[in-house]
Enzyme design. Sequence first.
Site, PDB file in Angstrom:
ATOM      1  N   HIS A   1     -71.309 -48.800 -30.838  1.00  9.71           N
ATOM      2  CA  HIS A   1     -72.026 -47.258 -31.299  1.00  9.71           C
ATOM      3  C   HIS A   1     -73.364 -47.391 -31.841  1.00  9.71           C
ATOM      4  CE1 HIS A   1     -68.295 -45.445 -30.583  1.00  9.71           C
ATOM      5  NE2 HIS A   1     -67.404 -46.525 -31.011  1.00  9.71           N
ATOM      6  N   THR A   2     -74.263 -48.416 -31.271  1.00 10.30           N
ATOM      7  CA  THR A   2     -75.619 -48.303 -31.524  1.00 10.30           C
ATOM      8  C   THR A   2     -76.492 -47.795 -30.106  1.00 10.30           C
ATOM      9  OG1 THR A   2     -75.353 -50.633 -31.040  1.00 10.30           O
ATOM     10  CG2 THR A   2     -75.531 -50.229 -33.280  1.00 10.30           C
TER      11      THR A   2
ATOM     12  N   SER B   1     -58.827 -45.616  -3.369  1.00  9.69           N
ATOM     13  CA  SER B   1     -58.591 -46.478  -4.508  1.00  9.69           C
ATOM     14  C   SER B   1     -57.142 -47.137  -4.771  1.00  9.69           C
ATOM     15  CB  SER B   1     -58.549 -45.805  -5.783  1.00  9.69           C
ATOM     16  OG  SER B   1     -58.702 -46.468  -6.813  1.00  9.69           O
TER      17      SER B   1
ATOM     18  N   GLY C   1     -59.444 -48.729 -18.714  1.00 11.49           N
ATOM     19  CA  GLY C   1     -59.208 -48.123 -20.095  1.00 11.49           C
ATOM     20  C   GLY C   1     -59.308 -49.040 -20.902  1.00 11.49           C
TER      21      GLY C   1
ATOM     22  N   GLY D   1     -61.463 -50.492 -22.451  1.00  7.60           N
ATOM     23  CA  GLY D   1     -62.911 -50.584 -23.450  1.00  7.60           C
ATOM     24  C   GLY D   1     -63.424 -51.990 -22.729  1.00  7.60           C
ATOM     25  N   LEU D   2     -63.583 -52.255 -21.584  1.00  8.01           N
ATOM     26  CA  LEU D   2     -64.171 -53.232 -20.940  1.00  8.01           C
ATOM     27  C   LEU D   2     -64.997 -52.624 -19.654  1.00  8.01           C
ATOM     28  CD1 LEU D   2     -61.325 -55.902 -20.349  1.00  8.01           C
ATOM     29  CD2 LEU D   2     -62.998 -55.720 -22.162  1.00  8.01           C
TER      30      LEU D   2
ATOM     31  N   SER E   1     -64.764 -50.301 -17.168  1.00 12.49           N
ATOM     32  CA  SER E   1     -64.296 -49.968 -15.705  1.00 12.49           C
ATOM     33  C   SER E   1     -65.119 -49.093 -15.090  1.00 12.49           C
ATOM     34  CB  SER E   1     -62.677 -50.018 -15.522  1.00 12.49           C
ATOM     35  OG  SER E   1     -62.428 -49.023 -16.529  1.00 12.49           O
TER      36      SER E   1
ATOM     37  N   ASP F   1     -73.193 -50.310 -20.951  1.00  9.87           N
ATOM     38  CA  ASP F   1     -72.222 -50.736 -20.195  1.00  9.87           C
ATOM     39  C   ASP F   1     -72.968 -51.005 -18.645  1.00  9.87           C
ATOM     40  OD1 ASP F   1     -70.688 -49.986 -22.353  1.00  9.87           O
ATOM     41  OD2 ASP F   1     -69.632 -48.459 -21.517  1.00  9.87           O
TER      42      ASP F   1
ATOM     43  N   TYR G   1     -65.323 -39.950 -29.530  1.00 12.86           N
ATOM     44  CA  TYR G   1     -66.621 -40.632 -29.013  1.00 12.86           C
ATOM     45  C   TYR G   1     -67.658 -39.372 -29.290  1.00 12.86           C
ATOM     46  CZ  TYR G   1     -70.266 -43.397 -26.540  1.00 12.86           C
ATOM     47  OH  TYR G   1     -71.170 -44.065 -26.195  1.00 12.86           O
TER      48      TYR G   1
HETATM   49  C1  GLA Z   1     -68.578 -46.999 -24.818  1.00 15.34           C
HETATM   50  C2  GLA Z   1     -69.775 -46.541 -24.329  1.00 15.34           C
HETATM   51  C3  GLA Z   1     -70.959 -47.337 -24.719  1.00 15.34           C
HETATM   52  C4  GLA Z   1     -71.107 -47.619 -26.142  1.00 15.34           C
HETATM   53  C5  GLA Z   1     -69.726 -47.988 -26.706  1.00 15.34           C
HETATM   54  C6  GLA Z   1     -69.781 -48.321 -28.220  1.00 15.34           C
HETATM   55  O1  GLA Z   1     -68.254 -48.297 -24.230  1.00 15.34           O
HETATM   56  O2  GLA Z   1     -69.937 -46.191 -22.751  1.00 15.34           O
HETATM   57  O3  GLA Z   1     -72.394 -46.542 -24.065  1.00 15.34           O
HETATM   58  O4  GLA Z   1     -71.544 -46.484 -26.859  1.00 15.34           O
HETATM   59  O5  GLA Z   1     -68.547 -47.223 -26.159  1.00 15.34           O
HETATM   60  O6  GLA Z   1     -70.539 -49.522 -28.674  1.00 15.34           O
END
Ligand code: GLA
Length: 382
Positions: free
Chosen positions: A35-36, A68, A122, A124-125, A127, A172, A221
């Site tokens: 979250h930076t 898909s 989903g 948090g990697l 996708s 990402d 978020y």
């Molecule tokens: C998600 C967002 C990124 C980043 C992270 C938190 O993955 O897509 O841009 O903000 O959360 O670090």
Amino acid sequence: MEPMETVMRSFAMRFGRAASIVVRAPGRVNLIGEHTDYNDGLVLPAAVARYVTIAAAPNASGVIRLRSSFYDAPAEFPAEAPASSSLPPWARYPQGVAVALSARGVMLRGLDLTIGGDLPIGAGLSSSAALEVASALVFEHGAGAALSPRERALVCHEAEVSFVGVPSGIMDQFASSLARAGHALFLDCRTLETHHIPLPGGVVIAVCDTVMRRAIGHSAYADRRRECAEALQWLRVHDRPLASLRDLTVDDLANAGDMPEPYVRRVRHVVTENARVIESARALEGGDLAALREIFAASHRSLRDDYEVSSRELDAMVEAAVEAPGCLAARMTGAGFGGAVVALVSRGNEEPFFAETARGYRRRTGREGTFFVSDAAEGARP
Ligand code: GLA
């Protein structure tokens, strides 16, 4: 069967001919710097060897047709006017990339695409970023164009923010596109400067998925982004005319005075997390793995208590991981509210590490996590 072969085979089944190109883009774990990115700050992700894979071949119809293996609904849009069709949510990511590429003057052609791969969705990697970057590679190939990895990351980010409407930061897409095998990617999200930091050979990346997916993820978020913007505004009207929270230092925090809640905690997270990215980069470069343990632990606490984006399951997974054999450091990774924990594990200890972490997670939550190990992977290449 290898994911690439599976995707090629499903292309042949769906479109009745062989694919002429296969591309893949990796997911990422963020080692630290959470979250930076949307606060102009510092991040340290690495790509993992789990991919979104796309098989494709040109068609003569001037239409881009998408299938898909994760979603039933097919989708298509005209190559020359990609924004003109209304598509199901999953297909808006490739569509947005097509829109952003067209806006840069890339002349898209008719193509058939099958999307698959082994990157969990989903978790948090990232996708979505991997899907965007792989789509960009295919569309560029079809058009005879070749963006640089950096331009490609920017196009994909623009697609996600402007077209799909997800207000994510830049990390990402940069990780999926620019990462280098065996290295973490140090990215300054203000200047977009990058450098590649080698991971010690004796360390592997372990991803420990809580298997919890939070529906509130997107809105929470956006709430955090808004709170950061409001905190910045508060600082500005209180005689601190800053361009972004990036400009605050840990020393400044002591003088933040009477900044109201929850801003004081949100800001403290961002400022201390930026400092932890620098400390982590230094520790990796100096081979000081012992230091990483405490830095990762402090990051997790800060995300849990100050930024409030962890969850019971993420906390439980981190507690289980740090007690397991071979664990050097562990913390939640990605946006939070569910998803995965990243651990650095000393090579050779993967099996006992996973067995013990799975047991500890089960004991704390009654749930089964899923786990995989990866070396830092190479970003997507044409
Ligand atoms: C998600 C967002 C990124 C980043 C992270 C938190 O993955 O897509 O841009 O903000 O959360 O670090």
